[in-house]
Design an enzyme around this catalytic site. Structure first.
Site, mmCIF file in Angstrom:
data_model
loop_
_atom_site.group_PDB
_atom_site.id
_atom_site.type_symbol
_atom_site.label_atom_id
_atom_site.label_comp_id
_atom_site.label_asym_id
_atom_site.label_seq_id
_atom_site.Cartn_x
_atom_site.Cartn_y
_atom_site.Cartn_z
ATOM 1 N N GLU A 180 0.840 -1.192 0.000
ATOM 2 C CA GLU A 180 0.000 0.000 0.000
ATOM 3 C C GLU A 180 0.878 1.245 0.000
ATOM 4 O O GLU A 180 2.008 1.233 0.480
ATOM 5 C CB GLU A 180 -0.906 0.003 1.239
ATOM 6 C CG GLU A 180 -1.877 1.177 1.289
ATOM 7 C CD GLU A 180 -2.902 1.057 2.410
ATOM 8 O OE1 GLU A 180 -3.816 1.897 2.464
ATOM 9 O OE2 GLU A 180 -2.804 0.112 3.217
ATOM 10 N N ASN B 182 -12.378 -1.370 -0.971
ATOM 11 C CA ASN B 182 -11.618 -1.857 0.172
ATOM 12 C C ASN B 182 -12.252 -1.330 1.453
ATOM 13 O O ASN B 182 -12.518 -0.124 1.568
ATOM 14 C CB ASN B 182 -10.172 -1.365 0.105
ATOM 15 C CG ASN B 182 -9.429 -1.584 1.413
ATOM 16 O OD1 ASN B 182 -8.983 -2.694 1.708
ATOM 17 N ND2 ASN B 182 -9.310 -0.540 2.225
ATOM 18 N N GLU B 183 -12.516 -2.228 2.384
ATOM 19 C CA GLU B 183 -13.066 -1.835 3.693
ATOM 20 C C GLU B 183 -14.172 -0.793 3.544
ATOM 21 O O GLU B 183 -14.175 0.248 4.192
ATOM 22 C CB GLU B 183 -11.946 -1.339 4.618
ATOM 23 C CG GLU B 183 -10.958 -2.424 4.985
ATOM 24 C CD GLU B 183 -9.967 -2.033 6.072
ATOM 25 O OE1 GLU B 183 -10.035 -0.886 6.574
ATOM 26 O OE2 GLU B 183 -9.128 -2.886 6.433
ATOM 27 N N TYR C 269 -6.769 -8.430 11.921
ATOM 28 C CA TYR C 269 -5.437 -8.141 12.456
ATOM 29 C C TYR C 269 -5.311 -8.688 13.865
ATOM 30 O O TYR C 269 -6.250 -8.616 14.663
ATOM 31 C CB TYR C 269 -5.169 -6.631 12.454
ATOM 32 C CG TYR C 269 -4.885 -6.086 11.076
ATOM 33 C CD1 TYR C 269 -3.610 -6.179 10.530
ATOM 34 C CD2 TYR C 269 -5.892 -5.510 10.312
ATOM 35 C CE1 TYR C 269 -3.340 -5.698 9.265
ATOM 36 C CE2 TYR C 269 -5.636 -5.027 9.039
ATOM 37 C CZ TYR C 269 -4.359 -5.128 8.521
ATOM 38 O OH TYR C 269 -4.089 -4.655 7.259
ATOM 39 N N GLU D 183 -6.172 -9.141 4.098
ATOM 40 C CA GLU D 183 -5.325 -8.414 5.040
ATOM 41 C C GLU D 183 -5.288 -9.197 6.345
ATOM 42 O O GLU D 183 -6.329 -9.439 6.950
ATOM 43 C CB GLU D 183 -5.841 -6.985 5.295
ATOM 44 C CG GLU D 183 -5.652 -6.030 4.118
ATOM 45 C CD GLU D 183 -6.033 -4.598 4.442
ATOM 46 O OE1 GLU D 183 -5.885 -4.189 5.628
ATOM 47 O OE2 GLU D 183 -6.470 -3.882 3.526
ATOM 48 N N GLN E 156 2.281 -5.905 5.893
ATOM 49 C CA GLN E 156 2.450 -5.667 4.478
ATOM 50 C C GLN E 156 3.829 -6.144 4.056
ATOM 51 O O GLN E 156 4.634 -6.564 4.891
ATOM 52 C CB GLN E 156 2.249 -4.199 4.159
ATOM 53 C CG GLN E 156 0.811 -3.741 4.344
ATOM 54 C CD GLN E 156 0.567 -2.305 3.877
ATOM 55 O OE1 GLN E 156 1.353 -1.706 3.162
ATOM 56 N NE2 GLN E 156 -0.542 -1.746 4.325
#
Length: 499
Positions: free
Chosen positions: A27, A174-175, A242, A298, A347
């Site tokens: 990103e 995204n999200e 996460y 992710e 990432q």
């Protein structure tokens, strides 16, 4: 010492482990793209078209299969036309999501797709739904993939690329439940269907369209999305999760932690197993033929940033604790390979649970990188049935399973090669594991064994880049059983022919 048995049944092949499960995420965030991947053609750091040679070589070595770009939250404020054409004419914008720095768009579509060609991986493009338009998304697909003499094909040629690229994976938004527009699932589903309708296949390029799925345990999002979107609209939905030791306000240090923090982190990472299974149960109900896959695009650890660094850059160190997190997650994804088509760790360079850290011309491969290297033989192999008689480890307050494992079979030169990966989360006890094959199978010769271990705080730095590094050895395996020792806070991979 933990003494146990790991049974492996090569007769029971469960499914193929998609190489894309070992994917990565890049990103425009902090030093991931600029300094981490792209240094510009005029840099003294060895590069090809501005892309760091050392980073490309490292990613090729672990057989990176797919790379997601340009975000992340950045994707839904990214307008692709800002990142094509002469560098001096590209728009300079403020990256409002990540640190408020100026983004000069010197790394755009051509640079990213060149990076993927240098690595030899599939590109995964996230298109802008939050602040973009259907027309903008459709034109981007045409620009990248359409052959012939259309306006956008000619524009691509003018900018240096005559032949269209092959771009398979397209994430539409995204999200979108958060930074991608704060949408309700029903509204996003409607927007998604409109966008996907106008993202077309050109020539022999066929898009694999991915809808924005849930955040962590938001099961309502999955249910509502799949109540409105079906196999005619999408190939997969995404999931973001996460591993945070405690909560978003108290994430904790990447390097300064105690035993309880270590086990709390690993307990948190194991929660993804429950999350995945509950989402898959909803998918089973609404997609009975399993024609829509799950993509964990992710995942990884998220701690407080390193002291003295920009809080918007999300730079953190990477220890043996993170290596255990990577191992556990990859084993979980492998075990659900019939439903999980891809996973992308967050990432790839200098951000969150990074594979690689850079500082000027220096490069460090993290403990997480070592795990991906140890696991790469699972890519494209057939998952086979395995089970371990597990025991618990931890503190009086936090108890977790000690062991995690995967087993897969690959045909090589007409012979079957079994690959095992086993991690031991205990900080105090090594695990002595008897690997047992069923009747009719035996181990057949030399096994390649790799071991990664250390103190839970151990990490690789620019001063000590090889402090955490796998050690390799050969062993002679024969008969139906073999004893494998996995150190405390350790991970072992082993590959051996079976017949």
């Amino acid at each position: 010492m933990i003494k146990t048995v790991l049974t492996v049944n090569p007769n029971n092949e469960i499914g193929t482990i998609a190489p894309e499960i070992y994917g990565h995420f890049s990103e425009h965030l902090g030093r991931c793209i600029y300094e981490g991947i792209f240094v510009g053609r005029d840099s003294d750091i060895p590069n090809t078209n501005g892309i760091r040679n050392d980073v490309v070589d490292a990613l090729k070595a672990v057989r990176l299969p797919v790379l997601r770009w340009p975000g992340g939250c950045f994707a839904d404020e990214y307008h692709w036309k800002d990142g094509i054409g002469p560098l001096e004419e590209r728009r300079r914008m403020v990256n409002t999501n990540w640190g408020g720095v100026v983004e000069d768009n010197s790394f755009g579509t051509h640079e990213f797709l060149d990076l993927c060609e240098q690595i030899g991986c599939e590109p995964y493009i996230s298109v802008n739904v939050g602040s973009g338009t259907v027309q903008e998304a459709a034109e981007w697909i045409e620009y990248m993939t359409a052959p012939g003499e259309s306006t956008f094909s000619k524009l691509r040629e003018k900018n240096g690329r005559k032949e269209p690229w092959k771009v398979k994976y397209i994430g539409i938004g995204n999200e979108n439940w958060g930074c991608g527009g704060s949408m309700e699932p029903q509204y996003y589903a409607s927007e998604y269907k409109k966008y996907q309708q106008f993202c077309k296949d050109y020539g022999d390029n066929h898009l694999y369209k991915i809808a924005c799925g849930p955040s962590a345990d938001d099961y309502n999002w999955t249910r509502e999305l799949l109540s409105h979107v079906n196999k005619w609209h999408t190939k997969a939905i995404s999931l973001h999760y996460y591993t945070i030791p405690y909560d978003w306000e108290h994430k904790g240090s990447a390097t300064d932690f105690n035993e309880k923090d270590y086990y709390v982190t690993l307990r948190g990472t194991r929660y993804i197993e429950e999350i995945i299974d509950k989402h898959l149960a909803i998918m089973d109900e609404l997609d009975k033929e399993h024609e829509i896959s799950l993509i964990v695009d992710e995942w990884g650890t998220w701690y407080d940033v390193e002291p003295g660094t920009n809080p918007g850059f999300l730079f953190q160190q990477n220890t043996m604790r993170d290596a255990l997190v990577a191992s556990i997650n990859l084993n979980i994804f492998n075990s659900r390979c019939t439903r999980i088509a891809m996973a992308n760790i967050a990432q790839v360079v200098n951000v969150l649970q990074a594979m690689i850290l850079t500082e000027g011309a220096k490069i460090v491969k993290t403990p997480t990188y070592e795990v991906f290297d140890m696991y790469k033989e699972h890519q494209g192999a057939r998952l086979v049935e395995s089970a371990v008689f597990n025991s618990e480890t931890g503190t009086d307050e936090v108890r977790i399973p000690a062991l995690s494992q995967s087993a897969s079979i690959k045909e090589q030169n007409g012979e079957k090669v079994l690959t095992l990966t086993v991690s031991n989360a205990s900080l105090t006890d090594e695990a002595e594991i008897e690997i047992a094959l069923p009747e009719g199978f035996v181990f057949d010769g030399e096994a390649a064994v790799s071991v990664l271990t250390g103190d839970m705080h151990d990490c690789n730095t620019f001063e000590e880049p090889d402090k955490v590094k796998q050690t390799r050895r050969s062993e002679n395996w024969s008969g139906r059983t073999h004893t494998l020792t996995v150190p405390a806070c350790g991970i072992v991979s082993a590959s051996c022919k079976v017949k």
